[in-house]
Design a protein around this motif. Sequence first.
Motif, PDB file in Angstrom:
ATOM      1  N   GLN A  49     -50.226 -17.340  54.518  1.00  0.00           N
ATOM      2  CA  GLN A  49     -49.624 -16.316  53.677  1.00  0.00           C
ATOM      3  C   GLN A  49     -48.124 -16.291  53.910  1.00  0.00           C
ATOM      4  O   GLN A  49     -47.659 -16.054  55.023  1.00  0.00           O
ATOM      5  CB  GLN A  49     -50.216 -14.935  53.957  1.00  0.00           C
ATOM      6  N   ALA A  50     -47.370 -16.561  52.851  1.00  0.00           N
ATOM      7  CA  ALA A  50     -45.914 -16.449  52.913  1.00  0.00           C
ATOM      8  C   ALA A  50     -45.513 -14.988  52.783  1.00  0.00           C
ATOM      9  O   ALA A  50     -46.290 -14.164  52.286  1.00  0.00           O
ATOM     10  CB  ALA A  50     -45.280 -17.282  51.798  1.00  0.00           C
ATOM     11  N   PRO A  51     -44.316 -14.621  53.236  1.00  0.00           N
ATOM     12  CA  PRO A  51     -43.863 -13.247  53.060  1.00  0.00           C
ATOM     13  C   PRO A  51     -43.923 -12.830  51.589  1.00  0.00           C
ATOM     14  O   PRO A  51     -43.424 -13.533  50.713  1.00  0.00           O
ATOM     15  CB  PRO A  51     -42.413 -13.270  53.582  1.00  0.00           C
ATOM     16  N   ARG A  52     -44.571 -11.697  51.316  1.00  0.00           N
ATOM     17  CA  ARG A  52     -44.771 -11.151  49.972  1.00  0.00           C
ATOM     18  C   ARG A  52     -45.586 -12.086  49.082  1.00  0.00           C
ATOM     19  O   ARG A  52     -45.584 -11.939  47.860  1.00  0.00           O
ATOM     20  CB  ARG A  52     -43.423 -10.846  49.301  1.00  0.00           C
ATOM     21  N   GLY A  53     -46.283 -13.048  49.681  1.00  0.00           N
ATOM     22  CA  GLY A  53     -47.078 -13.982  48.905  1.00  0.00           C
ATOM     23  C   GLY A  53     -48.565 -13.719  49.051  1.00  0.00           C
ATOM     24  O   GLY A  53     -49.000 -12.974  49.925  1.00  0.00           O
ATOM     25  N   PRO A  54     -49.390 -14.330  48.213  1.00  0.00           N
ATOM     26  CA  PRO A  54     -50.838 -14.146  48.300  1.00  0.00           C
ATOM     27  C   PRO A  54     -51.426 -14.953  49.452  1.00  0.00           C
ATOM     28  O   PRO A  54     -50.821 -15.903  49.956  1.00  0.00           O
ATOM     29  CB  PRO A  54     -51.327 -14.675  46.944  1.00  0.00           C
ATOM     30  N   VAL A  55     -52.620 -14.578  49.869  1.00  0.00           N
ATOM     31  CA  VAL A  55     -53.321 -15.277  50.947  1.00  0.00           C
ATOM     32  C   VAL A  55     -54.037 -16.493  50.350  1.00  0.00           C
ATOM     33  O   VAL A  55     -54.731 -16.386  49.342  1.00  0.00           O
ATOM     34  CB  VAL A  55     -54.332 -14.342  51.637  1.00  0.00           C
ATOM     35  N   HIS A  56     -53.836 -17.651  51.000  1.00  0.00           N
ATOM     36  CA  HIS A  56     -54.529 -18.885  50.590  1.00  0.00           C
ATOM     37  C   HIS A  56     -55.518 -19.253  51.695  1.00  0.00           C
ATOM     38  O   HIS A  56     -55.142 -19.347  52.863  1.00  0.00           O
ATOM     39  CB  HIS A  56     -53.529 -20.018  50.369  1.00  0.00           C
ATOM     40  N   GLU A  57     -56.772 -19.459  51.309  1.00  0.00           N
ATOM     41  CA  GLU A  57     -57.844 -19.694  52.282  1.00  0.00           C
ATOM     42  C   GLU A  57     -58.389 -21.112  52.153  1.00  0.00           C
ATOM     43  O   GLU A  57     -58.573 -21.626  51.051  1.00  0.00           O
ATOM     44  CB  GLU A  57     -58.966 -18.673  52.063  1.00  0.00           C
ATOM     45  N   VAL A  58     -58.653 -21.723  53.316  1.00  0.00           N
ATOM     46  CA  VAL A  58     -59.246 -23.061  53.388  1.00  0.00           C
ATOM     47  C   VAL A  58     -60.417 -23.015  54.365  1.00  0.00           C
ATOM     48  O   VAL A  58     -60.272 -22.517  55.484  1.00  0.00           O
ATOM     49  CB  VAL A  58     -58.220 -24.127  53.846  1.00  0.00           C
ATOM     50  N   LYS A  59     -61.572 -23.502  53.941  1.00  0.00           N
ATOM     51  CA  LYS A  59     -62.731 -23.603  54.808  1.00  0.00           C
ATOM     52  C   LYS A  59     -63.020 -25.079  55.086  1.00  0.00           C
ATOM     53  O   LYS A  59     -62.921 -25.911  54.181  1.00  0.00           O
ATOM     54  CB  LYS A  59     -63.962 -22.942  54.166  1.00  0.00           C
ATOM     55  N   PHE A  60     -63.395 -25.372  56.324  1.00  0.00           N
ATOM     56  CA  PHE A  60     -63.754 -26.749  56.657  1.00  0.00           C
ATOM     57  C   PHE A  60     -64.826 -26.728  57.745  1.00  0.00           C
ATOM     58  O   PHE A  60     -64.955 -25.755  58.499  1.00  0.00           O
ATOM     59  CB  PHE A  60     -62.534 -27.543  57.139  1.00  0.00           C
ATOM     60  N   THR A  61     -65.587 -27.792  57.805  1.00  0.00           N
ATOM     61  CA  THR A  61     -66.646 -27.970  58.808  1.00  0.00           C
ATOM     62  C   THR A  61     -66.316 -29.203  59.638  1.00  0.00           C
ATOM     63  O   THR A  61     -65.928 -30.244  59.095  1.00  0.00           O
ATOM     64  CB  THR A  61     -68.016 -28.139  58.144  1.00  0.00           C
TER      65      THR A  61
END
Length: 352
Positions: free
Chosen positions: A169-181
């Motif tokens: 998450q960048a300042p004032r930015g949206p949350v980006h999610e990554v899932k991995f196994t």
Amino acid sequence: MRVYSPGYLLSGLLSVAIAAPASAQPDAVAMAESHFVRGRADMLAGRYQTGCPALAESHRLDPRPGRLFTLAECEARRGRIATAIARYNDYLALYSRMSKAERIKQHERYRLSLEQRDALAPLVPHVTLSLPSGAPAGTVVRHDGITLERPSLGVALPVDPGEHVVTTQAPRGPVHEVKFTIEASESRTIHLEVKPPVEEPPPVRSQGPSVKQGVVPPGDRVAGPAPAPPAAGPGGRRAVTYVTGGLAVSGLVLGSVTGWMALSESSRAATECSNIGPDVAECSPLGKAAGDRAKHLGLMSTIGFGAGGVLAGAAVLLLLTEPRPPLPHAGAVSWSLLAGPTGAGLTVRSRW
């Protein structure tokens, strides 16, 4: 994953012995013992999802070498290799600070901790989290909810096998999610993505006529002298003048009506009465009553005219002495300078 021998299982059962003296409050010790018994039973039954957290809570409430060693054993059987090695290392560090007598009691656990740590080390997976070169300063990276600082990025980190979640998450930015196994003994590099900050929309500006028509949006107008404020409504003095004038009119109307009625009654009394001689007057009862009414109505008429006249004079005086607002200067001129993206203009207004 290592297969445990019967002798190793027996050593896990023996790990319930508590060697160190209690250092927590009595209630905490009792709760820790309850968690330990339940967690050990779940571990031996293969219910690691509930057994390991119970053992961890037992060690938190009342830290003891036996609780820590049993927790490391549970995490190893659960398959959380990196976590198990960390717990074995915690136990070995604690063992190094024990007295000679305590080391003798804990020697078997010490030996098993060394063996388990060395056997599990090659199975630990590693992941490298890489931020893009253009990531804004202050970008926050979290791995399974744990915030990672810059030293933890771009290097191989030991993790447990299984599924993991990484967010950026960048300042004032949206949350980006990554899932991995990731599997045991695997090494992976995850190239993270950072969403740009959300730009705030510019303020909406009213769209009026074009500059050619002499009107531009408020932000582009350079105004000349401010127009005179609108005239205020009647003040308290003007209200008093109105009330006084109204009362004066009422008094004059009352005087006129009662005067007319007095003349009418007087005429009636004259008709009903007859003079007998120069000093004697005889009147009928109706004439006498009409004469009395004429006197009273005449008095009321006099009072009405007098009060109405006084109040009328007061109203005129209030009106004549009321302060007047300054008149606008003859030939006053106002101007506005209009500026816009397509041109500029000057509007001049005069008032005479």
